[in-house]
Design a protein around this motif. Structure first.
Motif, PDB file in Angstrom:
ATOM      1  N   LYS A 194      46.977  38.112  19.743  1.00 15.79           N
ATOM      2  CA  LYS A 194      47.461  39.493  19.729  1.00 15.79           C
ATOM      3  C   LYS A 194      46.403  40.570  19.531  1.00 15.79           C
ATOM      4  CE  LYS A 194      52.038  38.148  18.033  1.00 15.79           C
ATOM      5  NZ  LYS A 194      52.985  38.170  16.899  1.00 15.79           N
ATOM      6  N   ARG A 195      45.186  40.216  19.189  1.00 17.87           N
ATOM      7  CA  ARG A 195      44.203  41.236  18.803  1.00 17.87           C
ATOM      8  C   ARG A 195      43.873  42.185  19.952  1.00 17.87           C
ATOM      9  NH1 ARG A 195      40.638  42.595  14.869  1.00 17.87           N
ATOM     10  NH2 ARG A 195      41.427  40.906  13.554  1.00 17.87           N
ATOM     11  N   ASP A 196      43.574  41.659  21.127  1.00 15.15           N
ATOM     12  CA  ASP A 196      43.158  42.518  22.239  1.00 15.15           C
ATOM     13  C   ASP A 196      44.244  42.529  23.317  1.00 15.15           C
ATOM     14  OD1 ASP A 196      41.753  43.176  24.901  1.00 15.15           O
ATOM     15  OD2 ASP A 196      40.240  43.709  23.404  1.00 15.15           O
ATOM     16  N   LYS A 197      44.902  43.673  23.485  1.00 14.50           N
ATOM     17  CA  LYS A 197      46.047  43.756  24.391  1.00 14.50           C
ATOM     18  C   LYS A 197      45.641  43.576  25.850  1.00 14.50           C
ATOM     19  CE  LYS A 197      48.923  46.626  21.388  1.00 14.50           C
ATOM     20  NZ  LYS A 197      49.643  47.919  21.223  1.00 14.50           N
ATOM     21  N   LYS A 198      44.489  44.107  26.220  1.00 19.05           N
ATOM     22  CA  LYS A 198      44.052  43.965  27.610  1.00 19.05           C
ATOM     23  C   LYS A 198      43.774  42.510  27.941  1.00 19.05           C
ATOM     24  CE  LYS A 198      40.695  45.527  31.045  1.00 19.05           C
ATOM     25  NZ  LYS A 198      39.528  46.420  31.321  1.00 19.05           N
ATOM     26  N   ALA A 199      43.114  41.798  27.024  1.00 17.06           N
ATOM     27  CA  ALA A 199      42.835  40.375  27.246  1.00 17.06           C
ATOM     28  C   ALA A 199      44.131  39.589  27.395  1.00 17.06           C
ATOM     29  CB  ALA A 199      42.000  39.821  26.091  1.00 17.06           C
ATOM     30  N   ILE A 200      45.134  39.955  26.609  1.00 13.96           N
ATOM     31  CA  ILE A 200      46.435  39.285  26.680  1.00 13.96           C
ATOM     32  C   ILE A 200      47.080  39.534  28.037  1.00 13.96           C
ATOM     33  CG2 ILE A 200      48.769  39.227  25.715  1.00 13.96           C
ATOM     34  CD1 ILE A 200      47.421  40.061  23.010  1.00 13.96           C
ATOM     35  N   ARG A 201      47.036  40.790  28.484  1.00 15.55           N
ATOM     36  CA  ARG A 201      47.626  41.121  29.789  1.00 15.55           C
ATOM     37  C   ARG A 201      46.941  40.346  30.915  1.00 15.55           C
ATOM     38  NH1 ARG A 201      47.369  46.499  27.886  1.00 15.55           N
ATOM     39  NH2 ARG A 201      45.573  46.879  29.228  1.00 15.55           N
ATOM     40  N   LEU A 202      45.615  40.281  30.865  1.00 19.12           N
ATOM     41  CA  LEU A 202      44.876  39.576  31.910  1.00 19.12           C
ATOM     42  C   LEU A 202      45.189  38.078  31.892  1.00 19.12           C
ATOM     43  CD1 LEU A 202      41.418  41.382  31.611  1.00 19.12           C
ATOM     44  CD2 LEU A 202      43.065  41.566  33.489  1.00 19.12           C
ATOM     45  N   GLU A 203      45.311  37.522  30.688  1.00 24.41           N
ATOM     46  CA  GLU A 203      45.635  36.099  30.584  1.00 24.41           C
ATOM     47  C   GLU A 203      47.023  35.820  31.151  1.00 24.41           C
ATOM     48  OE1 GLU A 203      45.952  32.499  27.265  1.00 24.41           O
ATOM     49  OE2 GLU A 203      45.424  34.528  26.635  1.00 24.41           O
ATOM     50  N   LYS A 204      47.983  36.684  30.843  1.00 23.75           N
ATOM     51  CA  LYS A 204      49.340  36.506  31.368  1.00 23.75           C
ATOM     52  C   LYS A 204      49.348  36.624  32.888  1.00 23.75           C
ATOM     53  CE  LYS A 204      51.929  37.990  27.274  1.00 23.75           C
ATOM     54  NZ  LYS A 204      52.826  39.027  26.691  1.00 23.75           N
ATOM     55  N   ARG A 205      48.530  37.543  33.388  1.00 26.87           N
ATOM     56  CA  ARG A 205      48.443  37.688  34.841  1.00 26.87           C
ATOM     57  C   ARG A 205      47.865  36.426  35.482  1.00 26.87           C
ATOM     58  NH1 ARG A 205      44.224  41.544  37.846  1.00 26.87           N
ATOM     59  NH2 ARG A 205      43.010  39.676  37.419  1.00 26.87           N
ATOM     60  N   ASP A 206      46.836  35.844  34.816  1.00 22.91           N
ATOM     61  CA  ASP A 206      46.250  34.599  35.327  1.00 22.91           C
ATOM     62  C   ASP A 206      47.277  33.480  35.373  1.00 22.91           C
ATOM     63  OD1 ASP A 206      43.834  35.925  35.488  1.00 22.91           O
ATOM     64  OD2 ASP A 206      43.066  35.126  33.592  1.00 22.91           O
ATOM     65  N   ILE A 207      48.098  33.414  34.325  1.00 22.31           N
ATOM     66  CA  ILE A 207      49.130  32.364  34.262  1.00 22.31           C
ATOM     67  C   ILE A 207      50.154  32.553  35.378  1.00 22.31           C
ATOM     68  CG2 ILE A 207      51.026  31.454  32.865  1.00 22.31           C
ATOM     69  CD1 ILE A 207      49.299  32.094  30.379  1.00 22.31           C
ATOM     70  N   ARG A 208      50.546  33.809  35.605  1.00 23.03           N
ATOM     71  CA  ARG A 208      51.514  34.068  36.683  1.00 23.03           C
ATOM     72  C   ARG A 208      50.947  33.648  38.039  1.00 23.03           C
ATOM     73  NH1 ARG A 208      52.454  38.938  33.743  1.00 23.03           N
ATOM     74  NH2 ARG A 208      51.092  40.083  35.168  1.00 23.03           N
ATOM     75  N   LYS A 209      49.660  33.936  38.264  1.00 24.72           N
ATOM     76  CA  LYS A 209      49.016  33.539  39.516  1.00 24.72           C
ATOM     77  C   LYS A 209      49.006  32.023  39.676  1.00 24.72           C
ATOM     78  CE  LYS A 209      45.849  37.400  40.352  1.00 24.72           C
ATOM     79  NZ  LYS A 209      44.417  37.792  40.451  1.00 24.72           N
ATOM     80  N   MET A 210      48.670  31.338  38.583  1.00 19.26           N
ATOM     81  CA  MET A 210      48.638  29.874  38.629  1.00 19.26           C
ATOM     82  C   MET A 210      50.025  29.306  38.921  1.00 19.26           C
ATOM     83  SD  MET A 210      46.082  29.090  35.410  1.00 19.26           S
ATOM     84  CE  MET A 210      46.483  27.353  35.428  1.00 19.26           C
ATOM     85  N   ASN A 211      51.045  29.907  38.303  1.00 22.16           N
ATOM     86  CA  ASN A 211      52.410  29.438  38.525  1.00 22.16           C
ATOM     87  C   ASN A 211      52.858  29.655  39.966  1.00 22.16           C
ATOM     88  OD1 ASN A 211      52.716  28.597  35.874  1.00 22.16           O
ATOM     89  ND2 ASN A 211      53.621  30.520  35.184  1.00 22.16           N
ATOM     90  N   ARG A 212      52.475  30.816  40.538  1.00 21.82           N
ATOM     91  CA  ARG A 212      52.832  31.080  41.924  1.00 21.82           C
ATOM     92  C   ARG A 212      52.159  30.087  42.874  1.00 21.82           C
ATOM     93  NH1 ARG A 212      52.581  36.718  40.397  1.00 21.82           N
ATOM     94  NH2 ARG A 212      50.422  36.835  41.093  1.00 21.82           N
ATOM     95  N   LYS A 213      50.881  29.778  42.595  1.00 17.52           N
ATOM     96  CA  LYS A 213      50.154  28.811  43.424  1.00 17.52           C
ATOM     97  C   LYS A 213      50.796  27.439  43.322  1.00 17.52           C
ATOM     98  CE  LYS A 213      45.555  30.955  43.362  1.00 17.52           C
ATOM     99  NZ  LYS A 213      44.150  30.803  42.916  1.00 17.52           N
ATOM    100  N   ALA A 214      51.200  27.073  42.100  1.00 14.54           N
ATOM    101  CA  ALA A 214      51.830  25.751  41.903  1.00 14.54           C
ATOM    102  C   ALA A 214      53.143  25.664  42.653  1.00 14.54           C
ATOM    103  CB  ALA A 214      52.039  25.516  40.412  1.00 14.54           C
ATOM    104  N   LYS A 215      53.911  26.761  42.654  1.00 10.60           N
ATOM    105  CA  LYS A 215      55.189  26.757  43.374  1.00 10.60           C
ATOM    106  C   LYS A 215      54.978  26.626  44.876  1.00 10.60           C
ATOM    107  CE  LYS A 215      57.889  29.424  40.016  1.00 10.60           C
ATOM    108  NZ  LYS A 215      58.599  30.717  39.761  1.00 10.60           N
ATOM    109  N   ARG A 216      53.942  27.323  45.400  1.00 11.71           N
ATOM    110  CA  ARG A 216      53.673  27.242  46.832  1.00 11.71           C
ATOM    111  C   ARG A 216      53.264  25.828  47.244  1.00 11.71           C
ATOM    112  NH1 ARG A 216      51.361  32.579  46.178  1.00 11.71           N
ATOM    113  NH2 ARG A 216      49.289  31.670  45.913  1.00 11.71           N
ATOM    114  N   LYS A 217      52.489  25.149  46.370  1.00 10.93           N
ATOM    115  CA  LYS A 217      52.050  23.802  46.669  1.00 10.93           C
ATOM    116  C   LYS A 217      53.228  22.812  46.656  1.00 10.93           C
ATOM    117  CE  LYS A 217      47.270  24.035  45.044  1.00 10.93           C
ATOM    118  NZ  LYS A 217      46.287  23.508  44.075  1.00 10.93           N
ATOM    119  N   ASN A 218      54.215  23.100  45.810  1.00  9.34           N
ATOM    120  CA  ASN A 218      55.355  22.192  45.684  1.00  9.34           C
ATOM    121  C   ASN A 218      56.411  22.391  46.753  1.00  9.34           C
ATOM    122  OD1 ASN A 218      54.278  20.960  43.393  1.00  9.34           O
ATOM    123  ND2 ASN A 218      55.198  22.466  42.011  1.00  9.34           N
ATOM    124  N   LYS A 219      56.264  23.449  47.553  1.00  6.65           N
ATOM    125  CA  LYS A 219      57.252  23.687  48.606  1.00  6.65           C
ATOM    126  C   LYS A 219      57.062  22.723  49.776  1.00  6.65           C
ATOM    127  CE  LYS A 219      58.286  28.529  47.707  1.00  6.65           C
ATOM    128  NZ  LYS A 219      58.224  29.927  48.223  1.00  6.65           N
TER     129      LYS A 219
END
Length: 219
Positions: A194-219
């Motif tokens: 929780k300390r750095d809000k920007k770092a948290i936002r960027l990490e969440k964005r990275d996770i969303r990207k990874m999840n989208r890539k995983a979904k595309r691969k599983n299609k």
């Protein structure tokens, strides 16, 4: 849910047989620091359990273990208020904070590059000595101290909670020193998230990207 029920059953049947701690906090911390450590333990109990009563810390913590051990790792973040944790920092002495923690420069190695400060170990030898002494009756804390000494980082994730579940005989949750160690551990985990809000936002964005890539691969 079935795993949580299993954990509760294990904890209900298990009896903590750990020896009473003979570790004297005053050998490693000043009187002011000892007072602050108790304040920190009270704070974590209040956040996790809703009230402060040292004699009930163990039972409350046992029944929080299924959530603390969940692989989603969101329980501490949901329960411990960052606003109140920052207020706690302002109430304890700088000496106490500096004996446990420091603020280290951290970098994102992927785009967008970003430099920020995150909580880290202070490299204080007295704190390591304290954990090593606690580790004489607890193999997990022995390893925890070695990691701090050799690697310089706190344990992450929910490994500590799982160790309590799997080896309850090594953990005397009624021991105030154990409660203090647990408080430090979970305050550290919450701060990291929780300390750095920007770092948290960027990490969440990275996770969303990874999840989208995983979904595309599983299609």
């Amino acid at each position: 849910m079935k795993y949580k029920l299993l954990i509760i059953c294990i904890l209900s049947l298990g009896i903590c047989t750990g020896q009473e701690s003979k570790v004297d906090l005053n050998e490693y911390f000043s009187d002011t620091e000892v007072k602050d450590l108790n304040t920190m333990a009270d704070f974590v109990q209040r956040e996790l359990c809703g009230s402060v009563d040292e004699t009930k810390f163990g039972n409350c913590f046992k029944f929080s273990l299924p959530d603390l051990a969940d692989w989603k790792q969101s329980y501490v973040q949901d329960k411990i208020s960052w606003r109140r944790q920052k207020r706690l920092y302002s109430e304890i002495s700088d000496s106490t904070f500096d004996k446990i923690w420091g603020l280290c420069k951290t970098w994102r190695t992927i785009e967008p590059k970003y430099e920020y400060k995150s909580i880290c170990f202070s490299q204080n030898e007295n704190f390591i000595r304290f954990l090593k002494k606690m580790g004489e009756s607890n193999p997990y804390l022995e390893g925890y101290a070695e990691k701090l000494e050799n690697v310089g980082s706190f344990d992450s994730g929910n490994f500590l909670a799982w160790n309590i579940i799997e080896y309850p005989q090594n953990w005397d949750l009624e021991d105030r020193n154990v409660q203090i160690v647990l408080a430090i551990h979970f305050l550290t985990q919450n701060d990291k998230q929780k300390r750095d809000k920007k770092a948290i936002r960027l990490e969440k964005r990275d996770i969303r990207k990874m999840n989208r890539k995983a979904k595309r691969k599983n299609k």
